[in-house]
Design a protein around this motif. Structure first.
Motif, PDB file in Angstrom:
ATOM      1  N   LYS A 253      45.880 -14.576  32.769  1.00 20.68           N
ATOM      2  CA  LYS A 253      45.570 -14.283  31.376  1.00 20.68           C
ATOM      3  C   LYS A 253      46.841 -14.007  30.592  1.00 20.68           C
ATOM      4  O   LYS A 253      47.572 -13.061  30.876  1.00 20.68           O
ATOM      5  N   GLU A 254      47.102 -14.840  29.595  1.00 22.75           N
ATOM      6  CA  GLU A 254      48.287 -14.683  28.769  1.00 22.75           C
ATOM      7  C   GLU A 254      47.978 -13.733  27.619  1.00 22.75           C
ATOM      8  O   GLU A 254      47.113 -14.006  26.785  1.00 22.75           O
ATOM      9  N   ILE A 255      48.682 -12.611  27.565  1.00 24.33           N
ATOM     10  CA  ILE A 255      48.421 -11.586  26.552  1.00 24.33           C
ATOM     11  C   ILE A 255      49.319 -11.777  25.332  1.00 24.33           C
ATOM     12  O   ILE A 255      48.847 -11.779  24.195  1.00 24.33           O
ATOM     13  N   LEU A 256      50.614 -11.950  25.556  1.00 27.12           N
ATOM     14  CA  LEU A 256      51.561 -12.200  24.471  1.00 27.12           C
ATOM     15  C   LEU A 256      52.062 -13.632  24.587  1.00 27.12           C
ATOM     16  O   LEU A 256      52.435 -14.082  25.667  1.00 27.12           O
ATOM     17  N   LYS A 257      52.107 -14.330  23.455  1.00 26.06           N
ATOM     18  CA  LYS A 257      52.363 -15.767  23.491  1.00 26.06           C
ATOM     19  C   LYS A 257      53.543 -16.165  22.601  1.00 26.06           C
ATOM     20  O   LYS A 257      53.414 -16.986  21.701  1.00 26.06           O
ATOM     21  N   GLY A 258      54.682 -15.548  22.846  1.00 23.49           N
ATOM     22  CA  GLY A 258      55.875 -15.944  22.113  1.00 23.49           C
ATOM     23  C   GLY A 258      56.048 -15.229  20.791  1.00 23.49           C
ATOM     24  O   GLY A 258      56.064 -15.859  19.728  1.00 23.49           O
TER      25      GLY A 258
ATOM     26  N   GLY B 264      45.797  -5.117  14.762  1.00 21.07           N
ATOM     27  CA  GLY B 264      45.196  -6.243  15.449  1.00 21.07           C
ATOM     28  C   GLY B 264      43.955  -5.787  16.178  1.00 21.07           C
ATOM     29  O   GLY B 264      43.796  -4.600  16.461  1.00 21.07           O
ATOM     30  N   PRO B 265      43.050  -6.711  16.499  1.00 22.30           N
ATOM     31  CA  PRO B 265      41.847  -6.343  17.244  1.00 22.30           C
ATOM     32  C   PRO B 265      42.185  -5.902  18.657  1.00 22.30           C
ATOM     33  O   PRO B 265      43.297  -6.135  19.157  1.00 22.30           O
ATOM     34  N   ASN B 266      41.237  -5.258  19.310  1.00 23.34           N
ATOM     35  CA  ASN B 266      41.435  -4.859  20.702  1.00 23.34           C
ATOM     36  C   ASN B 266      41.760  -6.074  21.560  1.00 23.34           C
ATOM     37  O   ASN B 266      41.127  -7.122  21.422  1.00 23.34           O
ATOM     38  N   GLY B 267      42.759  -5.933  22.413  1.00 25.77           N
ATOM     39  CA  GLY B 267      43.144  -7.032  23.292  1.00 25.77           C
ATOM     40  C   GLY B 267      44.125  -8.005  22.680  1.00 25.77           C
ATOM     41  O   GLY B 267      44.498  -9.000  23.321  1.00 25.77           O
TER      42      GLY B 267
ATOM     43  N   GLY C 235      47.247  -7.468  22.013  1.00 24.42           N
ATOM     44  CA  GLY C 235      48.576  -7.331  22.614  1.00 24.42           C
ATOM     45  C   GLY C 235      49.431  -6.244  22.003  1.00 24.42           C
ATOM     46  O   GLY C 235      50.620  -6.124  22.334  1.00 24.42           O
ATOM     47  N   LYS C 236      48.848  -5.415  21.115  1.00 23.61           N
ATOM     48  CA  LYS C 236      49.635  -4.366  20.445  1.00 23.61           C
ATOM     49  C   LYS C 236      50.193  -3.362  21.448  1.00 23.61           C
ATOM     50  O   LYS C 236      51.401  -3.086  21.468  1.00 23.61           O
ATOM     51  N   SER C 237      49.321  -2.789  22.248  1.00 22.08           N
ATOM     52  CA  SER C 237      49.763  -1.775  23.216  1.00 22.08           C
ATOM     53  C   SER C 237      50.695  -2.377  24.251  1.00 22.08           C
ATOM     54  O   SER C 237      51.649  -1.725  24.692  1.00 22.08           O
ATOM     55  N   THR C 238      50.441  -3.613  24.640  1.00 16.63           N
ATOM     56  CA  THR C 238      51.308  -4.286  25.614  1.00 16.63           C
ATOM     57  C   THR C 238      52.718  -4.429  25.056  1.00 16.63           C
ATOM     58  O   THR C 238      53.708  -4.178  25.758  1.00 16.63           O
TER      59      THR C 238
ATOM     60  N   GLY D 174      47.561 -12.664  20.767  1.00 14.82           N
ATOM     61  CA  GLY D 174      48.887 -12.701  21.357  1.00 14.82           C
ATOM     62  C   GLY D 174      49.977 -13.277  20.492  1.00 14.82           C
ATOM     63  O   GLY D 174      51.098 -13.495  20.961  1.00 14.82           O
ATOM     64  N   LYS D 175      49.678 -13.531  19.206  1.00 15.60           N
ATOM     65  CA  LYS D 175      50.663 -14.108  18.300  1.00 15.60           C
ATOM     66  C   LYS D 175      50.693 -13.321  16.989  1.00 15.60           C
ATOM     67  O   LYS D 175      49.741 -12.617  16.658  1.00 15.60           O
TER      68      LYS D 175
END
Length: 261
Positions: A19-24, A39-42, A44-47, A213-214
């Protein structure tokens, strides 16, 4: 500090398994900015924040803080960061004095300086009477004030705040907003992550919306308004994330609640 790039993120990507969370992600953050990071849950903010903090690893791309790659000298750059997580474990058996002086000394303050600063800050935040009380006796709002103070005690240059006003009363929120304004005026950089769109809209000098993720949007509130038809940040958020059926879901939810046998 001068208006220079405090944080530079280049092509940041992160996956958990398949699962790709952050995408560049690419970002350039300057001193004195209050960044509303939403951003919505999931999304990538916390990541993102955990990677910057050094809590998460195994990413691709480059992150520079204060002009240096975070992988080169991780201890040194962390001395210049403050962090209020959304959910934090504190040592309930310690008193406010013990906890704050412990945190202060971790960041290099001597005991007397940590004690004097923490006592004064707790008094200013309206919880001075609890300075020598055990944290186990604190209310949710008092704990939140303790976390905010602990994040600022060492006078950081970069501050990460994740839902920082949870549990605070209206007067304390006003004080906190003024604290952020004063810090930004002195060149401090603030990353403010929250689902409370009205608060983000009011305090942020720049808003970054992360979706799937973007980076889906990046600019001042006025710029986001100009690029989208919605008038509020909540409306812009829904427009950019494609979430339009909240009314229908709400109606269906209430209809189920009202069902009788």
């Amino acid at each position: 500090m001068t208006q220079q790039d405090i944080l530079t993120i280049t092509n940041l990507s992160k996956s958990y398994g398949n699962k790709e969370i952050l995408k560049g992600i690419d970002l350039h953050i300057s001193g004195g900015e209050i960044i509303g990071y939403i951003g919505p849950n999931g999304a990538g903010k916390s990541t993102t924040i955990k990677i910057i903090m050094g809590i998460e690893g195994e990413y691709t791309g480059e992150i520079k803080l204060f002009g240096e790659n975070i992988e080169q000298n991780p201890i040194q750059y962390k001395r210049r960061i403050g962090y209020v997580p959304e959910i934090a474990d504190v040592y309930d058996n310690l008193t406010g004095y013990e906890y704050l002086t412990f945190i202060g000394q971790l960041y290099g303050l001597d005991l007397l300086m940590a004690a004097n600063k923490s006592k004064t800050l707790m008094e200013l935040f309206g919880v001075g009477e609890a300075y020598h009380a055990r944290i186990s006796s604190y209310s949710k709002g008092m704990r939140q004030k303790l976390l905010i103070i602990s994040s600022l005690l060492h006078n950081p240059d970069l501050l990460f705040l994740d839902e920082p006003i949870n549990g605070l009363d209206a007067n304390s929120v006003m004080i906190f907003k003024e604290i952020l304004s004063q810090l930004a005026a002195q060149g401090k950089t603030i990353f403010y992550s929250s689902h409370l769109m009205d608060v983000v809209e009011k305090i942020s000098s720049r808003i970054i919306l992360l979706y799937d993720g973007k980076v889906a949007a990046d600019g001042t509130f006025a710029q986001l308004q100009a690029d989208n038809t919605a008038g509020t940040l909540e409306g812009i958020f829904n427009q950019l994330t494609g979430f339009h059926n909240y009314k229908e879901i709400g109606e269906q939810f209430v209809s189920v609640v009202q069902e009788v046998k």
